[in-house]
Design a protein around this motif. Structure first.
Motif, PDB file in Angstrom:
ATOM      1  N   VAL A  68      -2.565  -0.313 -10.046  1.00 26.00           N
ATOM      2  CA  VAL A  68      -3.826  -1.069 -10.066  1.00 26.00           C
ATOM      3  C   VAL A  68      -3.553  -2.561  -9.936  1.00 26.00           C
ATOM      4  O   VAL A  68      -4.232  -3.274  -9.181  1.00 26.00           O
ATOM      5  N   TRP A  69      -2.542  -3.036 -10.671  1.00 25.55           N
ATOM      6  CA  TRP A  69      -2.199  -4.470 -10.648  1.00 25.55           C
ATOM      7  C   TRP A  69      -1.789  -4.911  -9.246  1.00 25.55           C
ATOM      8  O   TRP A  69      -2.243  -5.936  -8.742  1.00 25.55           O
ATOM      9  N   ARG A 110       0.810  -1.216   0.000  1.00 22.37           N
ATOM     10  CA  ARG A 110       0.000   0.000   0.000  1.00 22.37           C
ATOM     11  C   ARG A 110       0.846   1.270   0.000  1.00 22.37           C
ATOM     12  O   ARG A 110       0.657   2.159  -0.844  1.00 22.37           O
ATOM     13  N   GLU A 160       3.659  -7.397  -7.897  1.00 23.13           N
ATOM     14  CA  GLU A 160       2.790  -7.299  -9.075  1.00 23.13           C
ATOM     15  C   GLU A 160       2.841  -5.915  -9.722  1.00 23.13           C
ATOM     16  O   GLU A 160       2.361  -5.739 -10.839  1.00 23.13           O
ATOM     17  N   TYR A 161       3.410  -4.957  -9.006  1.00 26.92           N
ATOM     18  CA  TYR A 161       3.557  -3.607  -9.542  1.00 26.92           C
ATOM     19  C   TYR A 161       4.343  -3.610 -10.851  1.00 26.92           C
ATOM     20  O   TYR A 161       4.136  -2.754 -11.719  1.00 26.92           O
ATOM     21  N   TRP A 203      -2.399  -3.364  -6.365  1.00 25.21           N
ATOM     22  CA  TRP A 203      -3.474  -3.165  -5.382  1.00 25.21           C
ATOM     23  C   TRP A 203      -4.491  -4.303  -5.442  1.00 25.21           C
ATOM     24  O   TRP A 203      -4.934  -4.812  -4.422  1.00 25.21           O
ATOM     25  N   ARG A 204      -4.823  -4.714  -6.661  1.00 28.57           N
ATOM     26  CA  ARG A 204      -5.798  -5.795  -6.804  1.00 28.57           C
ATOM     27  C   ARG A 204      -5.240  -7.126  -6.333  1.00 28.57           C
ATOM     28  O   ARG A 204      -5.964  -7.956  -5.771  1.00 28.57           O
ATOM     29  N   ALA A 205      -3.944  -7.339  -6.544  1.00 30.02           N
ATOM     30  CA  ALA A 205      -3.325  -8.603  -6.146  1.00 30.02           C
ATOM     31  C   ALA A 205      -2.885  -8.586  -4.683  1.00 30.02           C
ATOM     32  O   ALA A 205      -2.648  -9.639  -4.093  1.00 30.02           O
ATOM     33  N   GLY A 206      -2.744  -7.377  -4.115  1.00 32.57           N
ATOM     34  CA  GLY A 206      -2.264  -7.277  -2.743  1.00 32.57           C
ATOM     35  C   GLY A 206      -0.820  -7.698  -2.592  1.00 32.57           C
ATOM     36  O   GLY A 206      -0.410  -8.207  -1.556  1.00 32.57           O
TER      37      GLY A 206
END
Length: 223
Positions: free
Chosen positions: A92-93, A53, A102-103, A95-98
């Motif tokens: 977005v990638w 985050r 993935e960034y 954040w959705r994957a947590g």
């Protein structure tokens, strides 16, 4: 015009110039900072806070601040927006994957797409560097009938393909090993610095004039 389009136009004009300018290749020092800073902020905040985050929010906030600074200074915002798409997709990638790792996934896919496109252009004997140079010089497709010119553009395009391939060879294993900090550092090092080095090598190959000047006719003998 998007920032990506602007950078491509700058690359094209630089390839057709008589002298190579490192300053122009990296978009100037301010452009270099604006393109690199979101990634630097992401890596630093990940090392300090961990998780996903804070690094994601920090990198997005960095881009927003750079755009606002451009607006306040009444300077073109296209350079500041050069990393906006990549940062937005990565944010977005992740954040959705947590997952902070993935960034970097969108960037890996983008590099893979570019690599495929460049290789296809070589396979069909329409190397992308040759296409760009032909458009700049108004040559049409005549250069494809010149074996030496076609070969030179194939080699130049191969350098471009090599750049994308090298990025994937280094960054994909780091992503699979979940080495987020190392992956972020590698992406920074293989961003504008590697691009500028590749562009210099391509310029060196294609700077030979497409139409060598014909030797002047000898003067008639004097009597």
């Amino acid at each position: 015009m998007t920032a990506d389009d602007e950078r491509k136009q700058g690359m094209a004009s630089l390839l057709d110039s008589d002298e190579f300018s490192l300053h122009e290749a990296i978009g100037g020092w301010r452009g270099f900072v604006e393109s690199s800073l979101p990634g630097v902020v992401f890596v630093v905040t990940f090392l300090i806070w961990g998780g996903f985050r804070v690094p994601v929010v920090a990198s997005v906030a960095t881009v927003a601040i750079m755009v606002v600074a451009r607006l306040i200074g009444r300077t073109p915002i296209t350079q500041a927006l050069s990393g906006v798409v990549g940062v937005a997709l990565g944010a977005v990638w992740a954040w959705r994957a947590g997952d902070a790792g993935e960034y970097f996934v969108p960037g890996l896919w983008i590099n893979a797409g570019y690599l495929v496109a460049v290789l296809v252009s070589m396979l069909v004997r329409w190397p992308i560097v040759g296409v760009i140079m032909a458009l700049l010089q108004g040559r049409g497709s005549s250069w494809r009938k010149e074996p030496a010119t076609l070969a030179r553009y194939q080699w130049a395009t191969a350098l471009l393909a090599g750049m994308f391939a090298l990025k994937l060879l280094v960054q994909v294993p780091l992503y699979l090993a979940d080495k987020v900090a190392l992956l972020g550092t590698a992406k920074l090092a293989m961003g504008l610095p590697l691009f500028a080095l590749t562009l210099w090598a391509i310029w060196f190959l294609v700077r030979t004039p497409a139409h060598p000047e014909e030797p002047e006719a000898p003067l008639p003998p004097t009597r």
